[in-house]
Design a protein around this motif. Sequence first.
Motif, PDB file in Angstrom:
ATOM      1  N   PRO A 124     -38.177  32.277   2.262  1.00  0.00           N
ATOM      2  CA  PRO A 124     -39.488  31.661   2.092  1.00  0.00           C
ATOM      3  C   PRO A 124     -40.615  32.690   2.196  1.00  0.00           C
ATOM      4  N   VAL A 125     -41.564  32.604   1.275  1.00  0.00           N
ATOM      5  CA  VAL A 125     -42.711  33.516   1.250  1.00  0.00           C
ATOM      6  C   VAL A 125     -43.978  32.679   1.146  1.00  0.00           C
ATOM      7  N   PHE A 126     -44.962  32.977   1.996  1.00  0.00           N
ATOM      8  CA  PHE A 126     -46.282  32.361   1.863  1.00  0.00           C
ATOM      9  C   PHE A 126     -47.317  33.445   1.575  1.00  0.00           C
ATOM     10  N   ILE A 127     -48.124  33.238   0.537  1.00  0.00           N
ATOM     11  CA  ILE A 127     -49.224  34.149   0.210  1.00  0.00           C
ATOM     12  C   ILE A 127     -50.513  33.343   0.203  1.00  0.00           C
ATOM     13  N   GLY A 128     -51.473  33.766   1.015  1.00  0.00           N
ATOM     14  CA  GLY A 128     -52.803  33.168   0.996  1.00  0.00           C
ATOM     15  C   GLY A 128     -53.810  34.220   0.576  1.00  0.00           C
TER      16      GLY A 128
ATOM     17  N   ILE B 285     -54.700  29.635  -2.901  1.00  0.00           N
ATOM     18  CA  ILE B 285     -55.913  30.415  -3.186  1.00  0.00           C
ATOM     19  C   ILE B 285     -57.110  29.612  -2.674  1.00  0.00           C
ATOM     20  N   TYR B 286     -57.939  30.258  -1.871  1.00  0.00           N
ATOM     21  CA  TYR B 286     -59.088  29.603  -1.238  1.00  0.00           C
ATOM     22  C   TYR B 286     -60.374  30.067  -1.919  1.00  0.00           C
ATOM     23  N   ASP B 287     -61.103  29.142  -2.488  1.00  0.00           N
ATOM     24  CA  ASP B 287     -62.363  29.502  -3.149  1.00  0.00           C
ATOM     25  C   ASP B 287     -63.389  29.998  -2.139  1.00  0.00           C
ATOM     26  N   ASN B 288     -63.949  31.177  -2.435  1.00  0.00           N
ATOM     27  CA  ASN B 288     -65.055  31.752  -1.653  1.00  0.00           C
ATOM     28  C   ASN B 288     -64.727  31.968  -0.178  1.00  0.00           C
ATOM     29  N   ARG B 289     -63.459  32.168   0.120  1.00  0.00           N
ATOM     30  CA  ARG B 289     -63.081  32.467   1.502  1.00  0.00           C
ATOM     31  C   ARG B 289     -63.360  33.935   1.800  1.00  0.00           C
ATOM     32  N   PRO B 290     -63.960  34.259   2.954  1.00  0.00           N
ATOM     33  CA  PRO B 290     -64.171  35.666   3.306  1.00  0.00           C
ATOM     34  C   PRO B 290     -62.829  36.413   3.412  1.00  0.00           C
ATOM     35  N   HIS B 291     -62.890  37.740   3.460  1.00  0.00           N
ATOM     36  CA  HIS B 291     -61.686  38.581   3.556  1.00  0.00           C
ATOM     37  C   HIS B 291     -61.190  38.542   5.007  1.00  0.00           C
ATOM     38  N   THR B 292     -60.494  37.462   5.315  1.00  0.00           N
ATOM     39  CA  THR B 292     -60.042  37.230   6.683  1.00  0.00           C
ATOM     40  C   THR B 292     -58.815  36.326   6.630  1.00  0.00           C
ATOM     41  N   ILE B 293     -58.296  35.941   7.794  1.00  0.00           N
ATOM     42  CA  ILE B 293     -57.181  34.992   7.858  1.00  0.00           C
ATOM     43  C   ILE B 293     -57.734  33.660   8.353  1.00  0.00           C
ATOM     44  N   SER B 294     -57.588  32.624   7.553  1.00  0.00           N
ATOM     45  CA  SER B 294     -58.142  31.315   7.909  1.00  0.00           C
ATOM     46  C   SER B 294     -57.149  30.509   8.744  1.00  0.00           C
ATOM     47  N   GLN B 295     -57.664  29.518   9.432  1.00  0.00           N
ATOM     48  CA  GLN B 295     -56.812  28.627  10.225  1.00  0.00           C
ATOM     49  C   GLN B 295     -55.804  27.907   9.334  1.00  0.00           C
ATOM     50  N   ASP B 296     -56.245  27.529   8.134  1.00  0.00           N
ATOM     51  CA  ASP B 296     -55.335  26.839   7.222  1.00  0.00           C
ATOM     52  C   ASP B 296     -54.150  27.732   6.841  1.00  0.00           C
ATOM     53  N   GLU B 297     -54.418  29.030   6.662  1.00  0.00           N
ATOM     54  CA  GLU B 297     -53.321  29.964   6.343  1.00  0.00           C
ATOM     55  C   GLU B 297     -52.329  30.069   7.498  1.00  0.00           C
ATOM     56  N   ILE B 298     -52.860  30.103   8.717  1.00  0.00           N
ATOM     57  CA  ILE B 298     -51.989  30.135   9.903  1.00  0.00           C
ATOM     58  C   ILE B 298     -51.084  28.894   9.911  1.00  0.00           C
ATOM     59  N   GLU B 299     -51.691  27.750   9.655  1.00  0.00           N
ATOM     60  CA  GLU B 299     -50.919  26.498   9.682  1.00  0.00           C
ATOM     61  C   GLU B 299     -49.871  26.473   8.571  1.00  0.00           C
ATOM     62  N   LYS B 300     -50.239  26.961   7.390  1.00  0.00           N
ATOM     63  CA  LYS B 300     -49.269  27.002   6.290  1.00  0.00           C
ATOM     64  C   LYS B 300     -48.138  27.984   6.592  1.00  0.00           C
ATOM     65  N   ALA B 301     -48.468  29.123   7.185  1.00  0.00           N
ATOM     66  CA  ALA B 301     -47.430  30.103   7.554  1.00  0.00           C
ATOM     67  C   ALA B 301     -46.443  29.473   8.530  1.00  0.00           C
ATOM     68  N   ASN B 302     -46.973  28.742   9.507  1.00  0.00           N
ATOM     69  CA  ASN B 302     -46.095  28.078  10.475  1.00  0.00           C
ATOM     70  C   ASN B 302     -45.231  27.006   9.822  1.00  0.00           C
ATOM     71  N   GLU B 303     -45.837  26.267   8.923  1.00  0.00           N
ATOM     72  CA  GLU B 303     -45.135  25.153   8.275  1.00  0.00           C
ATOM     73  C   GLU B 303     -44.063  25.652   7.295  1.00  0.00           C
ATOM     74  N   LEU B 304     -44.388  26.709   6.540  1.00  0.00           N
ATOM     75  CA  LEU B 304     -43.518  27.146   5.443  1.00  0.00           C
ATOM     76  C   LEU B 304     -42.544  28.257   5.845  1.00  0.00           C
ATOM     77  N   VAL B 305     -42.938  29.087   6.810  1.00  0.00           N
ATOM     78  CA  VAL B 305     -42.131  30.274   7.120  1.00  0.00           C
ATOM     79  C   VAL B 305     -41.551  30.236   8.537  1.00  0.00           C
ATOM     80  N   PHE B 306     -42.356  29.814   9.494  1.00  0.00           N
ATOM     81  CA  PHE B 306     -41.911  29.855  10.894  1.00  0.00           C
ATOM     82  C   PHE B 306     -41.549  28.459  11.417  1.00  0.00           C
ATOM     83  N   GLU B 307     -41.191  27.548  10.494  1.00  0.00           N
ATOM     84  CA  GLU B 307     -40.991  26.159  10.875  1.00  0.00           C
ATOM     85  C   GLU B 307     -39.811  25.959  11.812  1.00  0.00           C
ATOM     86  N   ASN B 308     -38.830  26.862  11.748  1.00  0.00           N
ATOM     87  CA  ASN B 308     -37.659  26.642  12.606  1.00  0.00           C
ATOM     88  C   ASN B 308     -37.611  27.676  13.723  1.00  0.00           C
TER      89      ASN B 308
END
Length: 206
Positions: A148-152, A183-206
């Motif tokens: 599994p790979v997540f790219i934000g 892909i997040y419209d107009n998101r600053p060059h940073t890591i968003s909370q939504d990306e953290i949640e998606k990483a946990n859900e898609l990659v670190f779920e188990n």
Amino acid sequence: MHTKNIITGGKNISEAKKVLILLHGRGGNAQQILSLADNLNTEDFALFAPQATNNTWYPYSFLAPPSQNEPWLSSALEILHQLLEDIKSEGIAAENIYFGGFSQGACLTAEFVTRNAEKFGGIVLFTGGLIGDKIYSENYSGNFNGTPVFIGSGNPDAHVPVERVKETQKIMESMNAKVSVTIYDNRPHTISQDEIEKANELVFEN
């Protein structure tokens, strides 16, 4: 050239069943990127974060011709190769080894795992893509076997064009990775909370 300087955190590798390798961005450091794991479902992981010499993995944009980023790029890839072999020598199988990176560290992560594809635990690219002025597909080999790979990433992003994110997705999927891109419209060059949640859900779920 980079000096092998690995900062560790989390569980001792002798007690851990899983490992996460984290790569910091340009101007960042290993300690900073290790703190990212506080927000990920990695409580039982051993954590490893290589420190780039002078806080930069390679001098120019990841979109420059690769030769312009030498010898630093090859040196960084070699540090990762050595680290992966060290972890495997501790009895941790590739399928229990995870990778994550931000910005320049995400680009280096993408490049390394795609050059050395196998069934990894999972890969998280926070704003990054494969390295080069174009895609050098001849550099990539192996089979992700459903990793599994997540790219934000942001649109627009000051450093990473959306087009390169999509090209990276295509290459990784052709090598049997299970890639999710947001892909997040107009998101600053940073890591968003939504990306953290998606990483946990898609990659670190188990």
